[in-house]
Design a protein around this motif. Structure first.
Motif: not given
Length: 501
Positions: A275-290
């Motif tokens: 979600p680019r609207e949340h870029y720069g925050s954790p919610v804009g990052e992938p959910r870990d490696m699994v």
């Protein structure tokens, strides 16, 4: 309850600075593995160490701790609450780790990558051994800072998957270790002959790259926000605005470069769809490696090894490789799914025996981190485990413990996520088919976009909003389990090799 809007805004600005530093570090890391001149290592090691130190200082900053204390328990919307949860977890962990250790480790990783590259080219494990010993010691030191009374390997595993219990991860690996060998044995006894000769010959790497580019375009890769390069070990780096991938080409087999590229495409598509609207925050990052690996394994195996994929791709094959004009869909499909457990290279392994490669690496690196195995013993124990699990032994260190880049990056604890991600991918497939239809039929009738859209809606757009199991429950109705993967492998390879029961 007190108004926390100002505190959250300050928190948000602080976290974005930290994430931007991390993204810059990723691109410098990509550059080192792809385009940096050989003489650049000394400077790059210091650059990456400096950025790692800055990121660590921002994460451990006292002001951030105060903000987290103020925001804990506050009435926040789900996205803001998830951002606070993710940074709180990382802050509480990293605040125990001295900055000097972070910078020493990053510098050692950068130096070790060059040492690994040289050792692999020279087929000389002894050249890499001192660097590996140093990285293991640094990671043990890190684990001792975070949780001195806990198993260090568990602590390191949580770096890559914080929300799947380690014991459950081991249970899933144990299930695969139990279920896969009997299936491989049945395949060896089968009267069905593997068709692994369809793609044999000599294939110009330049033409292979052009072929892979056309396939990636058909899959839906956004070239305005990505690029394809080659590297000794395929990988993906970047952000939603710049999600790069690499592959490598084997002149004698174009399937290797294609399969690796489709795998990395799965990672890149996930990143491009965050979600680019949340870029720069954790919610804009992938959910870990699994979850990250579930996306690469989904595209590599459930799509890239499907019959419908080859129905769509065969015309692209013929366009780039006229020598394959007589290749049929059935031969291509069977070649892409041939089971060859005596393959020593993990990234060239078939979908089934791949997991035994992961078990080999998991058992060795866990023993190394726990100080139950000396680095000098790795080549011998590697060969022993490969023979035991896969019935083959590599002819060289380059085909053995030097084949993967991960240990040069000190990513001890990462390997289990490949099989755990494969389990999650099978769950996503089952949920997709329940909601949309069989993957083969959907791809055959409507192309790849319905698959991308379902993954975007059910996985990608959430970023880190949910914990791993919560995301899986949201998308599939159940937490992480090996059952769908085991059932899928039994059904698929039972059909391919005419195995009953």
């Amino acid at each position: 309850m007190a108004d926390t809007s100002d505190a959250y805004q300050t928190f948000e600005q602080h976290v974005e600075r930290m994430i931007q530093v991390s993204h810059a570090s990723r691109i410098l890391d990509w550059d080192q593995q792809v385009t940096m001149p050989e003489g650049g290592t000394a400077a790059r090691s210091r650059q990456l160490a400096t950025l790692s130190g800055i990121e660590h200082e921002l994460l451990c900053d006292d002001e951030l701790g105060t903000l987290l204390d103020e925001l804990d328990g506050a009435e926040l919307d789900p996205v803001r609450a998830a951002n606070v949860r993710e940074i709180r977890r990382r802050h509480d962990r990293e605040v125990r780790v001295p900055s000097d250790l972070v910078e020493r480790t990053r510098r050692a990783r950068s130096d070790a990558f060059e040492t690994w590259s040289e050792a692999k080219a020279a087929d000389d494990f002894a050249t890499f051994a001192p660097a590996l010993e140093n990285l293991i010691e640094l990671r043990r030191e890190y684990a001792a800072c975070v949780a001195p009374d806990r198993d260090p390997y568990r602590v390191l595993f949580e770096e890559f998957e914080p929300y799947v219990e380690f014991d459950r991860a081991v249970e899933i690996l144990d299930t695969l270790r139990k279920e896969i060998p009997p299936l491989i044995d049945a395949i060896r006894r089968s009267d069905v002959s593997p068709d692994d000769g369809a793609f044999k010959g000599s294939f110009d790497p330049t033409k292979q790259e052009s072929f892979v580019r056309d396939v990636l375009s058909d899959l839906g890769y956004d070239w305005d926000r990505g690029r394809l390069d080659t590297s000794p070990h395929p990988f993906q780096r970047g952000s939603p605005y710049d999600a790069r991938l690499t592959t490598r080409f084997d002149r004698t087999n174009p399937l290797d470069g294609l399969t690796s590229a489709v795998h990395e495409f799965g990672h890149a598509l996930y990143v491009q769809n965050l979600p680019r609207e949340h870029y720069g925050s954790p919610v804009g990052e992938p959910r870990d490696m699994v979850v990250h690996e579930s996306q690469s394994r989904f595209w590599e195996n459930h799509v890239g090894r499907s019959r419908a994929f080859w129905e769509r791709t065969l015309s692209i094959v013929r366009e780039h490789f006229p020598q394959l004009d007589d290749l049929t869909v059935e031969r291509a499909y069977r070649s892409a799914n041939v089971v060859t457990p005596d393959t020593p290279i993990r990234v060239a392994a078939d979908e089934l025996s791949y997991h035994l490669h992961i078990v080999v690496r998991f058992e060795i690196e866990r023993a190394l981190v726990r100080d139950e195995l000396d680095v000098s013993e790795v080549p011998a124990i590697w060969n022993e485990k490969m023979e035991s699990y896969l019935g083959c032994s590599p002819e060289s260190a380059a085909e053995g413990p030097l084949q993967d880049v991960h240990w040069s990056n000190a990513t001890f604890g990462y390997f289990p996520t490949y099989s755990l991600g494969s389990a999650a991918a099978a769950q996503f497939r089952s949920a997709f088919e329940a909601a949309v239809g069989p993957v083969d039929e959907v791809v055959r009738d409507d192309g790849f976009e319905p698959v991308s859209e379902w993954l975007r809606e059910n996985v990608h757009r959430h970023g880190k909003r949910f914990r791993t199991d919560d995301l899986l429950i949201e998308a599939t109705g159940e937490p992480l389990t090996a059952d769908p993967l085991v059932n899928y492998l039994r059904e698929k390879y039972g059909r391919l090799y005419a195995i009953s029961g």
